[in-house]
Scaffold this active site. Structure first.
Site, PDB file in Angstrom:
ATOM      1  N   ASP A  55       0.811  -1.211   0.000  1.00  0.00           N
ATOM      2  CA  ASP A  55       0.000   0.000   0.000  1.00  0.00           C
ATOM      3  C   ASP A  55       0.846   1.264   0.000  1.00  0.00           C
ATOM      4  OD1 ASP A  55       0.984  -0.376   2.572  1.00  0.00           O
ATOM      5  OD2 ASP A  55      -0.965  -0.792   3.461  1.00  0.00           O
ATOM      6  N   ASN A  66      -7.391  -2.622  14.309  1.00  0.00           N
ATOM      7  CA  ASN A  66      -8.788  -2.835  13.909  1.00  0.00           C
ATOM      8  C   ASN A  66      -8.935  -4.059  12.999  1.00  0.00           C
ATOM      9  OD1 ASN A  66      -7.810  -1.998  11.444  1.00  0.00           O
ATOM     10  ND2 ASN A  66      -9.012  -0.117  11.330  1.00  0.00           N
ATOM     11  N   HIS A 101      -7.144  -4.596  10.190  1.00  0.00           N
ATOM     12  CA  HIS A 101      -6.843  -4.399   8.767  1.00  0.00           C
ATOM     13  C   HIS A 101      -5.560  -5.130   8.375  1.00  0.00           C
ATOM     14  CE1 HIS A 101      -4.458  -0.331   9.385  1.00  0.00           C
ATOM     15  NE2 HIS A 101      -3.666  -1.359   9.531  1.00  0.00           N
ATOM     16  N   GLU A 150      -9.536  -1.935   5.306  1.00  0.00           N
ATOM     17  CA  GLU A 150     -10.145  -1.565   6.577  1.00  0.00           C
ATOM     18  C   GLU A 150     -11.434  -2.367   6.811  1.00  0.00           C
ATOM     19  OE1 GLU A 150      -8.309   0.152   8.446  1.00  0.00           O
ATOM     20  OE2 GLU A 150      -8.082   2.252   7.853  1.00  0.00           O
TER      21      GLU A 150
HETATM   22  P1  PGA Z   1       2.402  -1.609  12.754  1.00  0.00           P
HETATM   23  O1  PGA Z   1       1.194  -1.528  11.713  1.00  0.00           O
HETATM   24  O2  PGA Z   1       3.361  -2.607  12.213  1.00  0.00           O
HETATM   25  O3  PGA Z   1       2.955  -0.218  12.741  1.00  0.00           O
HETATM   26  O4  PGA Z   1       1.811  -2.020  14.060  1.00  0.00           O
HETATM   27  C1  PGA Z   1       0.594  -2.695  11.280  1.00  0.00           C
HETATM   28  C2  PGA Z   1      -0.549  -2.352  10.370  1.00  0.00           C
HETATM   29  O5  PGA Z   1      -1.221  -1.337  10.600  1.00  0.00           O
HETATM   30  O6  PGA Z   1      -0.781  -3.102   9.410  1.00  0.00           O
END
Ligand code: PGA
Length: 243
Positions: free
Chosen positions: A68, A137, A139, A144
């Protein structure tokens, strides 16, 4: 099938993650990697750089596709995922930058750019190993929680909790982009193997929900339960609610 590896400290976490990626490149130097950004991969990439410097792994023939990118951030913006990848991994190993792909956050027509990313992924064939973190959450990539999920690369409005979580990297929440471009769920699930990594107590609840709860679009990571080959690397804290 979900194969869970619990590690006991940060060093092991990074070693095991990097070892899985390096092991693939050792047996298949031309591997197609699906790569991720965020806090979770930083130490894994640092360990991969060490393995590279020791001559234990080469990316010379590998290709990578990132999950992404923020819409509106130029590739040289300090928080763009292109810059993250260059600084945390690509600039320190022998990968050919021309074989590294990150969705273009500044495309004048993001919807069209998303479709082109999908076409490119389809032409490349299946990703050999897709690296994923997980959001609080649920994702994966920037897919999302929602009533419906998208199959392929698309433009997505970021949830407020995601923008809050990522505000730590920006001067203020107002600077966090409102939209992103992300590979879709089908693109992720098409990968031959998935490596999901999570650390810290704050991920324990969502990880248990994703891996042992119902399959639901409200927790996109739960769809990983349908994949035949997922390796999950967690520290004790993140794995604390897994039976
Ligand atoms: P993080 O993010 O590795 O910074 O915890 C993970 C994500 O949001 O996919």
């Amino acid at each position: 099938m979900l194969n869970i590896i619990k590690v006991s400290n940060e060093e092991q976490f990074n070693e095991v993650g990097a070892g899985i990626i390096a092991g693939l490149l050792q047996t298949n130097p031309r591997a197609i990697l699906g790569l991720a950004t965020g806090s979770t991969p930083v130490g894994v990439y640092a360990h991969l750089i060490e393995l590279y410097k020791k001559g234990l792994v080469s990316f010379a023939q590998a290709t990578s596709y990132n999950l992404d990118e923020y819409i509106g951030l130029a590739s040289d913006h300090p928080e763009s995922y292109r810059r993250f990848m260059n600084e945390k991994l690509f600039n320190h190993v022998d990968i050919d930058l021309r074989n590294t792909y990150v969705p273009d956050g500044t495309a004048s027509n993001p919807e069209q750019a998303a479709q082109e990313y999908t076409r490119m992924l389809d032409a490349a064939g299946r990703i050999d190993l897709q690296f994923l973190g997980i959001g609080h959450n649920g994702h994966i990539g920037f897919n999302e929680p929602a009533d419906e999920l998208h199959a392929t690369t698309h433009v997505v409005a970021l949830k407020e909790d995601t923008r809050q979580a990522n505000a730590r990297f920006f001067n203020s929440i107002d600077e966090v982009p409102t939209h992103a471009m992300t590979m879709g769920i089908a693109s992720i699930l098409k990968s031959k193997q998935i490596l999901l990594m999570a650390k810290g107590e704050s991920k324990a609840e969502v990880l248990a929900r994703a891996l042992t709860g119902p399959l639901t679009t409200q927790c996109p990571a739960s769809l990983l339960q349908t994949h035949p080959n997922v390796v999950i690397v967690v520290d004790q804290a993140a794995g604390g609610m897994l039976k």
